[in-house]
Write an enzyme that holds these catalytic residues in place. Structure first.
Site, PDB file in Angstrom:
ATOM      1  N   ASP A  30       0.987  -1.106   0.064  1.00  0.00           N
ATOM      2  CA  ASP A  30       0.045  -0.272   0.166  1.00  0.00           C
ATOM      3  C   ASP A  30       0.834   1.151   0.001  1.00  0.00           C
ATOM      4  O   ASP A  30       1.915   1.156   0.439  1.00  0.00           O
ATOM      5  CB  ASP A  30      -0.922  -0.067   1.119  1.00  0.00           C
ATOM      6  CG  ASP A  30      -2.218   0.948   0.904  1.00  0.00           C
ATOM      7  OD1 ASP A  30      -3.598   0.161   0.927  1.00  0.00           O
ATOM      8  OD2 ASP A  30      -2.245   2.008   1.068  1.00  0.00           O
ATOM      9  N   GLU A 149     -14.553  -8.468  -7.370  1.00  0.00           N
ATOM     10  CA  GLU A 149     -14.855  -8.886  -6.145  1.00  0.00           C
ATOM     11  C   GLU A 149     -16.370  -8.596  -5.544  1.00  0.00           C
ATOM     12  O   GLU A 149     -16.952  -7.641  -6.059  1.00  0.00           O
ATOM     13  CB  GLU A 149     -13.839  -8.235  -5.176  1.00  0.00           C
ATOM     14  CG  GLU A 149     -13.882  -8.548  -3.659  1.00  0.00           C
ATOM     15  CD  GLU A 149     -13.972 -10.103  -3.511  1.00  0.00           C
ATOM     16  OE1 GLU A 149     -12.968 -10.625  -3.918  1.00  0.00           O
ATOM     17  OE2 GLU A 149     -14.943 -10.658  -2.952  1.00  0.00           O
ATOM     18  N   ARG A 152     -18.936  -8.731   0.847  1.00  0.00           N
ATOM     19  CA  ARG A 152     -19.880  -7.734   1.522  1.00  0.00           C
ATOM     20  C   ARG A 152     -18.918  -7.170   2.806  1.00  0.00           C
ATOM     21  O   ARG A 152     -18.507  -7.913   3.437  1.00  0.00           O
ATOM     22  CB  ARG A 152     -20.993  -8.183   2.098  1.00  0.00           C
ATOM     23  CG  ARG A 152     -22.198  -8.445   0.954  1.00  0.00           C
ATOM     24  CD  ARG A 152     -23.299  -9.389   1.267  1.00  0.00           C
ATOM     25  NE  ARG A 152     -22.614 -10.811   2.241  1.00  0.00           N
ATOM     26  CZ  ARG A 152     -23.087 -11.752   2.460  1.00  0.00           C
ATOM     27  NH1 ARG A 152     -24.435 -11.792   2.895  1.00  0.00           N
ATOM     28  NH2 ARG A 152     -22.636 -12.863   3.214  1.00  0.00           N
ATOM     29  N   CYS A 258     -20.055   0.854  -2.401  1.00  0.00           N
ATOM     30  CA  CYS A 258     -20.327   0.283  -3.564  1.00  0.00           C
ATOM     31  C   CYS A 258     -21.556   0.833  -4.546  1.00  0.00           C
ATOM     32  O   CYS A 258     -21.403   1.218  -5.567  1.00  0.00           O
ATOM     33  CB  CYS A 258     -20.004  -1.111  -3.550  1.00  0.00           C
ATOM     34  SG  CYS A 258     -18.421  -1.794  -3.107  1.00  0.00           S
TER      35      CYS A 258
HETATM   36  N1  LIG Z   1     -15.460  -2.375  -0.258  1.00  0.00           N
HETATM   37  C1  LIG Z   1     -16.082  -3.069  -0.460  1.00  0.00           C
HETATM   38  O1  LIG Z   1     -17.045  -3.780  -0.223  1.00  0.00           O
HETATM   39  C2  LIG Z   1     -15.921  -3.696  -2.116  1.00  0.00           C
HETATM   40  C3  LIG Z   1     -16.716  -4.787  -2.631  1.00  0.00           C
HETATM   41  C4  LIG Z   1     -16.398  -5.410  -3.760  1.00  0.00           C
HETATM   42  C5  LIG Z   1     -15.559  -4.631  -4.822  1.00  0.00           C
HETATM   43  N2  LIG Z   1     -14.914  -3.338  -4.411  1.00  0.00           N
HETATM   44  C6  LIG Z   1     -14.067  -2.605  -5.136  1.00  0.00           C
HETATM   45  O2  LIG Z   1     -12.692  -2.809  -4.918  1.00  0.00           O
HETATM   46  C7  LIG Z   1     -11.937  -1.736  -5.110  1.00  0.00           C
HETATM   47  C8  LIG Z   1     -11.307  -1.448  -3.877  1.00  0.00           C
HETATM   48  O3  LIG Z   1     -12.238  -1.097  -2.874  1.00  0.00           O
HETATM   49  P1  LIG Z   1     -11.811  -0.766  -1.066  1.00  0.00           P
HETATM   50  O4  LIG Z   1     -13.296  -0.537  -0.484  1.00  0.00           O
HETATM   51  O5  LIG Z   1     -11.299  -2.033  -0.791  1.00  0.00           O
HETATM   52  O6  LIG Z   1     -10.925   0.264  -1.232  1.00  0.00           O
HETATM   53  P2  LIG Z   1     -10.258   1.087  -0.276  1.00  0.00           P
HETATM   54  O7  LIG Z   1     -10.485   2.663  -0.342  1.00  0.00           O
HETATM   55  O8  LIG Z   1     -10.656   0.572   1.150  1.00  0.00           O
HETATM   56  O9  LIG Z   1      -8.818   0.832  -0.248  1.00  0.00           O
HETATM   57  C9  LIG Z   1      -7.974   1.029  -1.440  1.00  0.00           C
HETATM   58  C10 LIG Z   1      -6.645   1.023  -0.871  1.00  0.00           C
HETATM   59  O10 LIG Z   1      -5.658   1.247  -2.025  1.00  0.00           O
HETATM   60  C11 LIG Z   1      -4.598   1.793  -1.712  1.00  0.00           C
HETATM   61  N3  LIG Z   1      -4.033   2.222  -2.934  1.00  0.00           N
HETATM   62  C12 LIG Z   1      -4.302   3.569  -3.746  1.00  0.00           C
HETATM   63  N4  LIG Z   1      -3.140   3.494  -4.677  1.00  0.00           N
HETATM   64  C13 LIG Z   1      -2.424   2.601  -4.529  1.00  0.00           C
HETATM   65  C14 LIG Z   1      -1.292   2.196  -5.252  1.00  0.00           C
HETATM   66  N5  LIG Z   1      -0.890   2.855  -6.227  1.00  0.00           N
HETATM   67  N6  LIG Z   1      -0.652   1.275  -4.840  1.00  0.00           N
HETATM   68  C15 LIG Z   1      -0.814   0.488  -3.681  1.00  0.00           C
HETATM   69  N7  LIG Z   1      -2.052   0.765  -2.861  1.00  0.00           N
HETATM   70  C16 LIG Z   1      -2.666   1.909  -3.404  1.00  0.00           C
HETATM   71  C17 LIG Z   1      -4.938   3.030  -0.698  1.00  0.00           C
HETATM   72  O11 LIG Z   1      -4.040   3.457   0.069  1.00  0.00           O
HETATM   73  C18 LIG Z   1      -6.049   1.993   0.201  1.00  0.00           C
HETATM   74  O12 LIG Z   1      -5.558   1.293   1.233  1.00  0.00           O
HETATM   75  C19 LIG Z   1     -12.956  -0.729  -5.482  1.00  0.00           C
HETATM   76  O13 LIG Z   1     -12.902  -0.722  -6.859  1.00  0.00           O
HETATM   77  C20 LIG Z   1     -14.381  -1.061  -4.948  1.00  0.00           C
HETATM   78  O14 LIG Z   1     -15.414  -0.632  -5.924  1.00  0.00           O
HETATM   79  C21 LIG Z   1     -15.132  -2.979  -2.963  1.00  0.00           C
END
Ligand SMILES: NC(=O)c1ccc[n+]([C@@H]2O[C@H](COP(=O)([O-])OP(=O)(O)OC[C@H]3O[C@@H](n4cnc5c(N)ncnc54)[C@H](O)[C@@H]3O)[C@@H](O)[C@H]2O)c1
Length: 434
Positions: A30, A149, A152, A258
């Site tokens: 990260d 992904e 939930r 989401c």
């Molecule tokens: N949260 C959910 O329930 C969920 C479910 C299914 C899909 N998604 C999808 O999954 C993706 C991620 O969602 P999330 O909720 O985990 O996001 P999040 O915002 O919780 O986490 C994203 C992470 O990526 C890191 N990051 C950003 N740029 C980076 C880089 N260049 N290198 C390394 N790390 C980097 C950020 O610091 C952060 O920790 C999104 O596209 C979202 O739509 C989310």
């Protein structure tokens, strides 16, 4: 297998931890140093049931490591999973800037044999676009697999360990086969698709679920005026196997990181191709209206909210998570305070995150009892299980007025009868005045 996961948010961290649990060697990367430092000390940056214990056991087993260094994390990685955020852009489209940056970053260290998996939710065509960025930077062909992904928040570990299905989209059979092997220990159904269909499956699923929520909410609004009870209706409707019982709970609308953004991004994709997906516009409009319902009900009941003390139970967008993104509590808190009400809120885990979003426009209580004391009304905004198990009979006695607005239909008639004297307004169910 040696796997690198970029992004340690809800998806990346759950994925990394669970892949290590099934025996792989995982490096989670990260850009956020504080997150990585905490993770190295076994502290999860997010609240997810079961996550911290798996984090500890797999770190001890030396299958799970954390770094901010791409050079370190990508060294020898056979599979690189990208799980960075794709938030909503200003025009409703998915903002791909984190993904583009991640693609450029990894190109310096990617090996010709490594497979790049995009787990982030991305519009149709993005895997191909990211492939061109990486290939332009690294100078040789790379293999891509789209693996959206479906976990939930609140049950991320369980959903990752026992998914309903795993979608693998690739135009390269060998690459898809390798990712299938990675997931084999999960013993989950695996669906292979072309890369664009895999991307569309994610949006089509989330937009369908959001629409199902808006549909039952609109039925609930109709139930209120015709004198029906949406719970009985949903029960009768949901028993039809073609419809199913899930996502038929009427309430104050969907939120989170989401559904809101994914519905808007799909609508944006449709508009790019001149397709009028008007149904999704209604899904969004109904949801916006639904998030205002509790305040409308309070205004109807009190006339004026100036000086009223409102106890708010629940801040996170749903139970079992501390995530405040697009939580209905945000709109409700803003509306109530703009109308001159004093809001005192309690949430079991989301208060720290809520403070970042709502600041000091509301007061934060350390217990339900603190929140409810001398309140003119109680609003239930998030259906935390612990709220449904409260002794409402003694709680309402601490209020100035025993008036409850239940945005999640948490309470049953029996609990209200035990209160003796109470006014109860919920969603799509008859008003109860005792
Ligand atoms: N949260 C959910 O329930 C969920 C479910 C299914 C899909 N998604 C999808 O999954 C993706 C991620 O969602 P999330 O909720 O985990 O996001 P999040 O915002 O919780 O986490 C994203 C992470 O990526 C890191 N990051 C950003 N740029 C980076 C880089 N260049 N290198 C390394 N790390 C980097 C950020 O610091 C952060 O920790 C999104 O596209 C979202 O739509 C989310």
């Amino acid at each position: 297998m040696k796997i690198a996961v970029l992004g340690t948010g809800y998806v990346g961290l759950s994925t990394g931890v669970c892949l290590s649990e099934i025996g792989h060697h995982v490096y989670c990367i990260d850009i956020n140093e504080q997150k990585i430092n905490n993770l190295r000390n076994g502290i999860s940056p997010i609240y997810e049931p079961g996550l911290e214990s798996l984090l500890a056991s797999n770190m001890t087993a030396q299958r799970l490591q954390f770094t901010t260094s791409l050079e370190e994390g990508l060294n020898d990685a056979e599979i690189i999973i990208i799980a960075v955020g794709t938030p909503q852009g200003d025009d409703g489209a998915a903002d791909l800037s984190y993904l583009e940056q991640a693609a450029k970053d990894i190109s310096k260290y990617v090996a010709a044999s490594s497979i790049i998996v995009i787990k982030s939710t991305v519009p149709v065509g993005t895997n191909e676009y990211i492939q061109t960025i990486i290939e332009a930077e690294c100078g040789f062909p790379v293999q891509m697999v789209s693996n959206p992904e479906f976990l939930r928040q609140g049950s991320a570990v369980q959903d990752t360990m026992k998914p309903d299905r795993i979608i693998l989209g690739s135009n390269d059979k060998t690459a898809a086969e390798k990712i299938r092997e990675m997931y084999l220990p999960l013993n989950a159904p695996i669906i292979l698709a072309d890369i664009r269909s895999a991307e569309m499956i994610k949006y089509a699923s989330n937009a369908f679920l959001a629409t199902k929520i808006s549909y039952i909410n609109e039925i609930a609004n109709l139930c209120e005026v015709v004198g029906a009870n949406v719970e009985d209706v949903a029960n009768g409707v949901g028993k039809d196997k073609r419809i199913g019982e899930a996502f038929l709970q009427a309430g104050i609308g969907y939120g989170g990181s989401c559904f809101p953004k994914d519905v808007k991004a799909l609508l944006h994709t449709a508009s790019l191709y001149q397709v009028d997906f008007s149904m999704l516009k209604e899904t969004i409009a109904i949801n916006d209206n639904q998030q205002k319902l509790l305040v409308k009900k309070a205004v109807k009941r009190f006339g004026d909210l100036q000086g009223k003390k409102i106890a708010m139970l629940g801040l996170s967008f749903k139970p079992e998570t501390d995530d405040m993104r697009e939580a209905p509590s945000i709109k409700i808190a803003h509306s109530l305070t703009q109308m001159g009400a004093e809001v005192v809120a309690y949430d079991p885990v989301a208060i720290n995150n809520a403070k970042q979003v709502l600041g000091d426009i509301i007061t934060y209580a350390s217990s339900v009892y603190d929140a409810i004391s001398q309140a003119d009304a109680l609003m239930i905004v998030t259906e935390w299980k612990e709220f449904t198990q409260l002794d409402f009979a003694s709680l309402v006695k601490k209020m100035n007025h025993p008036i409850i607005f239940d945005g999640r239909n948490c309470l049953e008639e029996e609990q209200l009868k035990a209160c003796g004297n109470v006014e109860y307004y919920s969603i799509g169910r008859p008003v109860i005045i005792i």
